[in-house]
Enzyme design. Sequence first.
Site, PDB file in Angstrom:
ATOM      1  N   GLY A  82      -0.536   5.352  -5.535  1.00 40.00           N
ATOM      2  CA  GLY A  82       0.399   5.978  -6.459  1.00 40.00           C
ATOM      3  C   GLY A  82       0.900   7.304  -5.908  1.00 40.00           C
ATOM      4  NE  ARG A 163       3.545  -5.418  -1.980  1.00 41.47           N
ATOM      5  CZ  ARG A 163       4.260  -5.848  -0.942  1.00 41.47           C
ATOM      6  NH1 ARG A 163       3.864  -6.901  -0.255  1.00 41.47           N
ATOM      7  NH2 ARG A 163       5.350  -5.216  -0.579  1.00 41.47           N
ATOM      8  CB  ILE A 164      -0.735  -5.454  -8.300  1.00 41.48           C
ATOM      9  CG1 ILE A 164      -1.056  -4.561  -7.088  1.00 41.48           C
ATOM     10  CG2 ILE A 164      -1.992  -5.736  -9.103  1.00 41.48           C
ATOM     11  CD1 ILE A 164      -1.515  -3.167  -7.439  1.00 41.48           C
ATOM     12  N   PRO A 187      14.849  -6.156 -18.874  1.00 45.67           N
ATOM     13  CG  PRO A 187      14.265  -5.237 -20.947  1.00 45.67           C
ATOM     14  CD  PRO A 187      14.972  -4.917 -19.652  1.00 45.67           C
ATOM     15  CB  SER A 227       4.973   2.665 -12.496  1.00 48.54           C
ATOM     16  OG  SER A 227       6.279   2.472 -12.969  1.00 48.54           O
ATOM     17  CB  ILE A 253      -5.083  -3.561 -13.300  1.00 52.52           C
ATOM     18  CG1 ILE A 253      -3.764  -4.324 -13.518  1.00 52.52           C
ATOM     19  CG2 ILE A 253      -6.284  -4.440 -13.561  1.00 52.52           C
ATOM     20  CD1 ILE A 253      -3.422  -5.276 -12.412  1.00 52.52           C
ATOM     21  CG  ASP A 279      -9.868  -0.372 -12.689  1.00 52.25           C
ATOM     22  OD1 ASP A 279     -11.075  -0.077 -12.629  1.00 52.25           O
ATOM     23  OD2 ASP A 279      -9.079  -0.219 -11.735  1.00 52.25           O
ATOM     24  CG  HIS A 304      -9.096   4.210 -11.504  1.00 55.18           C
ATOM     25  ND1 HIS A 304      -8.181   5.147 -11.869  1.00 55.18           N
ATOM     26  CD2 HIS A 304      -8.420   3.315 -10.746  1.00 55.18           C
ATOM     27  CE1 HIS A 304      -7.003   4.850 -11.355  1.00 55.18           C
ATOM     28  NE2 HIS A 304      -7.123   3.731 -10.663  1.00 55.18           N
ATOM     29  CB  ILE A 305     -13.899   0.020  -9.347  1.00 54.52           C
ATOM     30  CG1 ILE A 305     -13.888  -1.081 -10.437  1.00 54.52           C
ATOM     31  CG2 ILE A 305     -14.927   1.087  -9.690  1.00 54.52           C
ATOM     32  CD1 ILE A 305     -15.211  -1.838 -10.568  1.00 54.52           C
TER      33      ILE A 305
END
Lengths: 339, 339
Positions: A82, A163-164, A187, A227, A253, A279, A304-305
């Site tokens: 980030g 991407r994630i 949208p 984000s 996440i 997370d 936050h792993i």
Amino acid sequence: MPEKIKVVVTRQLIPEAQKLLESEPNLEIIQWHNENPCDRNWLLTNAPNSTGILLTLSDKVDTELLETAGPTLKVISSFSVGTDHIETSAVKHRNIRLGYTPTILTDAVADLAVMLILMAQRRGGEGIRNVLDGRWPQMPWSPALMTGPQIGGSVVGFLGFGRIAQATVKRLVPFGVEKVVYLTSRPGERAREDYFGLLRDQPVSIEPAGSWEEVARESDIVVVACSLSESTKHLVGTEFLGMMKKEAVVVNIARGPVVDTDALMKALDEERIFGAGLDVIEGEPNITADHPILRQKRCVLVPHIGSATFNTRMGMAMESVRNLLAVLRGEEMVNECVL
Amino acid sequence: MPEKIKVVVTRQLIPEAQKLLESEPNLEIIQWHNENPCDRNWLLTNAPNSTGILLTLSDKVDTELLETAGPTLKVISSFSVGTDHIETSAVKHRNIRLGYTPTILTDAVADLAVMLILMAQRRGGEGIRNVLDGRWPQMPWSPALMTGPQIGGSVVGFLGFGRIAQATVKRLVPFGVEKVVYLTSRPGERAREDYFGLLRDQPVSIEPAGSWEEVARESDIVVVACSLSESTKHLVGTEFLGMMKKEAVVVNIARGPVVDTDALMKALDEERIFGAGLDVIEGEPNITADHPILRQKRCVLVPHIGSATFNTRMGMAMESVRNLLAVLRGEEMVNECVL
């Protein structure tokens, strides 16, 4: 003999990355050598006349730092996916180039998303606690004992479809997902990037949602993968949670503040949704043992792993050094942040 | 008017299954109406002259029960995937037919296997405990913090390669598994059943192992998915664990005694393996809060929830009623146990 180029590094690096950094002969490397995050005063003291700074998400990049570094500064290389800790406008204004490591943690975070979905559905946190507290012997088997929903046949809704998110879809398909819907900043419009050919191949139906209400109402699993911005802050709040299905779960996440923690606790208290897997959370890491979210047995919270795998952290370290060296050598960065 | 056929049911069923049972007009249904497991004396008192018994894994089927029921007994329908609670030789000897529900929970258990793999690798249990105990604020970010291995690039080894194991492979492929090896009762031979076309299509290399030593040495992830027998009891013991890789994890979704608990605790204490994820354990459910396995922060233990999803439990109830009725009606069972 050319003058040494000064770079400031706010972290210990893993040996492979340190070696790569030191392989550049003309560097004067000023490095923070402590396991704790770098002290701000140390950074400000050492920044003047540096050409590059390699730092992490615990180091704030603002006008003060850039002014202190002065006009020699050409590159900030951030060991992070980030850029929330960076005032990008201030960086752009000074024509400083910014490197980061946005893609290398995709697999690690998508893996964690699947873990949190399964833990939220299958009551993983509750199960562990029942065993740890010695309740297992008093849990006589019954058909409904510890039951939860499952991924097979479900609709999975994504807030954000980068991407994630797409890597998460790729993993979920063979679990028997029925349909995927996603909301982006446009949208109803198809996502622009198709990172793994999923939009082209459509192994299951994958369609844009017209609104957040559609994602909330249709999904059995909501994955927060956008984000953080003014428009996404508290997007998953009282209204959103109120529209969700009773047996649905929500997984975050992305960034804590996209989910309104108070609204989530209320929805869990009132059993309006089945569970949650987080997370990240508002106010992290300052979550003390008396935080009310920790009383929610259907809420799994890990510290936050998302990117915490050996491969990813090694890759991030190597890539942040490569980004730094690339600018010094006049080469292209592995990942440059377009400002 | 035909005489009523007596059936004994040792459980409350979910409404849909109860309705199906009661839809058969000529049944005299004797049913245990309590949430606790059925009392053995109640079962023995009511078994005489019954034609069918529908029971669960907490009801032992032995010579005593069968003799007590008498020669009218034609069918035992077990609401379970396993038959460990049934003396099958005694059932066979009396030409009683045995129904069970072995396939319906495949998805639920394979889902849980993936959850446990991810939790063992990503330190899910440890992460939850750190947060619950209020340690998160004192965990400064560092590149190695809470890191673990990841599925991508790994070799996954299966002990047993039946339907659930293959369903687990199907799920793991898009995580980036590099190779799958499996050990069956015929080491080195290809598995006979190819439930999902994986052996044919080979989305990754999937090959039989010649020995358990090969599985132990090669695997980054070991999944215990075999039945319990004399030859599999404590198969994962000191020797096996001693051959495993230092960053490997072991997951047990089969039966507790396949893993030697003492040997596992020793391997974790000595950090000879990275972690473990257990749905089952020797001596369950009598695992009290002082059990030493619970002090292992790298061991995740959930209370045998492999099949605990709404869909599966509903499916098991419906199928066990269907198996019972099938024999009474002279039809084929959904799943008959070949004795």
